[in-house]
Structures are given as C-alpha cells and as structure tokens.
Design an enzyme around this catalytic site. Structure first.
Site, PDB file in Angstrom:
ATOM      1  N   HIS A 115       1.152  -4.606  -1.239  1.00  0.00           N
ATOM      2  CA  HIS A 115       2.330  -4.109  -1.014  1.00  0.00           C
ATOM      3  C   HIS A 115       3.184  -4.919  -0.102  1.00  0.00           C
ATOM      4  O   HIS A 115       3.456  -4.730   0.916  1.00  0.00           O
ATOM      5  CB  HIS A 115       2.687  -2.598  -0.728  1.00  0.00           C
ATOM      6  CG  HIS A 115       2.179  -1.799  -1.812  1.00  0.00           C
ATOM      7  ND1 HIS A 115       2.106  -0.380  -1.764  1.00  0.00           N
ATOM      8  CD2 HIS A 115       2.213  -2.120  -3.154  1.00  0.00           C
ATOM      9  CE1 HIS A 115       1.710   0.136  -3.072  1.00  0.00           C
ATOM     10  NE2 HIS A 115       1.987  -0.881  -3.806  1.00  0.00           N
ATOM     11  N   GLU A 155      -3.184   4.037  -4.867  1.00  0.00           N
ATOM     12  CA  GLU A 155      -4.447   4.446  -4.486  1.00  0.00           C
ATOM     13  C   GLU A 155      -4.832   5.793  -4.869  1.00  0.00           C
ATOM     14  O   GLU A 155      -5.918   6.251  -5.314  1.00  0.00           O
ATOM     15  CB  GLU A 155      -4.524   4.139  -2.753  1.00  0.00           C
ATOM     16  CG  GLU A 155      -5.868   4.690  -2.232  1.00  0.00           C
ATOM     17  CD  GLU A 155      -5.965   4.531  -0.741  1.00  0.00           C
ATOM     18  OE1 GLU A 155      -6.880   5.321  -0.314  1.00  0.00           O
ATOM     19  OE2 GLU A 155      -5.393   3.767  -0.225  1.00  0.00           O
TER      20      GLU A 155
END
Length: 325
Positions: free
Chosen positions: A50, A136
């Site tokens: 990210h 995740e």
C-alpha cells in the site's frame, strides 16, 4: 517567510525502525525480478504494497496492476499476488487457467493462514481480530470455508459477538495497534476463557517495532509526521499510536510534496516515522521540505535492530532459462 531572516531551529527525532519491513522488501523484489526474468508485462493482483510511490515505480518498469485475474489476458506472462495475501480461490483460479503465478504474501501473513487452518482442522471456530475489507483480512478469511471465521473489529464488537457453540480460537491481522488488540483480546478472553491462542502472536515484528519506536519519541514531540498511505493499516495505526502515547498532534502524509512544513511553525521538536510500505526516500523528502523553512537538526531514536530477510519464491530462486532452452 523572510528569506533574509535566520531560520528557526527545529529538532527532528527520527523513529527507528521505520519504513520497509522484510515482507514488503521481498514483495517488491519479487515483482522486479519477475520483470528481469520474463520481461514486461508482469501482472500484479492488487497493489503489491500500500504505497503509490512504490506502485508507480513498478508500473514504470512494466508491472500492470489489476484487481482480479479476469482482467489478465492469456499471454503466458506471470502474475504476482500481493504481500497482503489472497483467498485460496485466487491461486485455484490461476491454476485452472494454467497461469504462472508468484505468491508475494508476507511469510508472517502466511503464518496466520496456517494457524487458522490448524485451529479449524481441530474443530475450532475462528475469531479474527481485524478490519473489515482490508486485503489481509479478506485473504485470511478466504483460507477457510465460509462461516468458519467471525470478524471482530474492536472491543465493542468483542463484547457482543456471538460465535457458534463449541471450541474457539483467535487470530489477528498482522498490522493492528498492539494496545487496541490487547483490549479486544482481554474482552474476548473474559467472555470465552477457553479461547485458544496462536502459537506465536500474529501482530508482526515490524508493526511491533514501529509502534514501540513511536512511543519512545511521542512525549518529546509536539508533532509527529507519519509517512504512509491512507489505505496502509500499519501507517494509520502509527498515527493513532503517536497521539495515544502523548504527542499532541500526529499527521499522516504520503510523501514530502504533500507536507506543509508550516505545520511545524512555533514548534521546537517534531518526530518522523514511516509505515512498513513507505521507502526511506519519502522520509528524506519530508526532511528536505523542513530544511526549506527551518534549521533542522536530526536525532535517531532506535528501539530495535531488524535483520530479518525472507527467501524469494522457488521459481525465482531457480536458474533463469537460457535462450537455447
């Protein structure tokens, strides 16, 4: 500011460790080495990490980022799965299409997957502490049959969650606030005394170390600048930890050009850290912006040394085929 006037002094505490962790470093190397070996394009499902600076740098080298496999043509080029992990359905779909895929899932996220599978195989329902919608969490829940995992986002949810009858175990997202997670787990353990734990806690060493470093400087700082992306869980947690640990204000910025150095006007000491997916060059950008306005003196405050390195996937460790092959 009057260009002729002396610049005010500003002390900058640099929290260490900060920036890239071993899992992020490995994921980026996987894409770079895949490009070296197979040439462009190399497809990447979801942002590899990210951070837009990292993603744009890899795009410039020939990486093509997609959200789903059905966006990828059958051209024989490899696809890389991001560091956050993917549900089991994703590699299964890639195999069904005979795609060459490289799994860049952080080994510490994979550990959470295996622990969840172990508890499930033992008959336990899994309570997963994490944030809804985070890649995740989606990947971890996708390791087990639907209905096998209940997501618990915070202490309030922990106080009301109603899992099915029977044995229970917990797992956590690797990038959570340690203090917030402790609060959630205290509530769950009080309600479910026989709750089984992972063999080793799931919050990763890099998250733990970066939060500890921020806590070490928070009370000395009037402002803490966290370099990281707004969709980076560990970066967002660093900003929260900074304020909870005693810093009056903490801001999250993506890079130096996004930073307004006038935020430090009138201050004597500020801190800088970076999330696990932010490269050090972006921290250097922030310092450079501050030097435009202040006479900056830096001090490193390091709470731990990190020497962990993860192996690359087997296809990248094998010798590259020669032209004759």
């Amino acid at each position: 500011m009057n260009q002729g006037a002396p610049r005010p002094a500003l002390k900058v505490l640099l929290a260490g460790p900060r920036g890239f962790c071993a899992g992020v470093d490995r994921a980026i190397k996987i894409v770079e080495q895949a490009l070296d070996r197979w040439g462009a394009p190399v497809y990447v499902r979801h942002e590899i990490v990210h951070n837009r600076f990292v993603v744009e740098g890899l795009q410039a080298k020939g990486a093509v980022f997609v959200e789903e496999l059905d966006e990828i043509p059958d051209d024989g080029q490899p696809v890389v799965f991001s560091a956050h992990g993917v549900p089991k359905s994703v590699p299964a779909a890639a195999e069904a299409r005979q795609m060459l895929f490289l799994d860049a899932t952080c080994p510490l996220v994979s550990k959470v997957h295996r622990e969840a599978e172990r508890h499930h195989a033992g008959g336990s329902h899994i309570l997963l502490v994490g944030h809804a919608g985070h890649p995740e969490v989606i990947g971890t829940m996708g390791q087990l049959p639907e209905g096998s995992v209940t997501l618990v986002e915070d202490a309030e949810a922990a106080a009301t969650v109603q899992p099915p009858e029977g044995p229970l175990a917990y797992a956590t997202q690797t990038t959570l606030s340690i203090d917030d997670t402790t609060e959630v787990l205290d509530v769950l353990r009080a309600r479910f005394p026989h709750l089984s734990a992972p063999v080793k806690e799931d919050i990763c060493y890099a998250t733990t170390n970066r939060q500890a470093a921020v806590k070490a400087i928070a009370e000395r700082c009037e402002l803490i600048v966290v370099v990281g992306a707004p969709n980076s869980s560990n970066s967002v947690r660093l900003r929260e930890v900074a304020e909870k640990a005693g810093c009056p204000r903490a801001v999250l910025i993506q890079r130096g050009r996004d930073f307004d150095p006038s935020l430090a006007d009138g201050l004597s000491t500020i801190g800088i850290t970076a999330g696990a997916s932010a490269p050090e060059v972006l921290v250097e950008e922030v310092i450079a912006r501050l030097r435009e306005r202040f006479d900056v003196v830096t001090e490193d405050v390091t709470v731990a040394e990190e020497r962990i390195v993860f192996n690359l996937p087997r296809p990248l460790r094998a010798p590259a085929p020669t032209a004759a092959e």
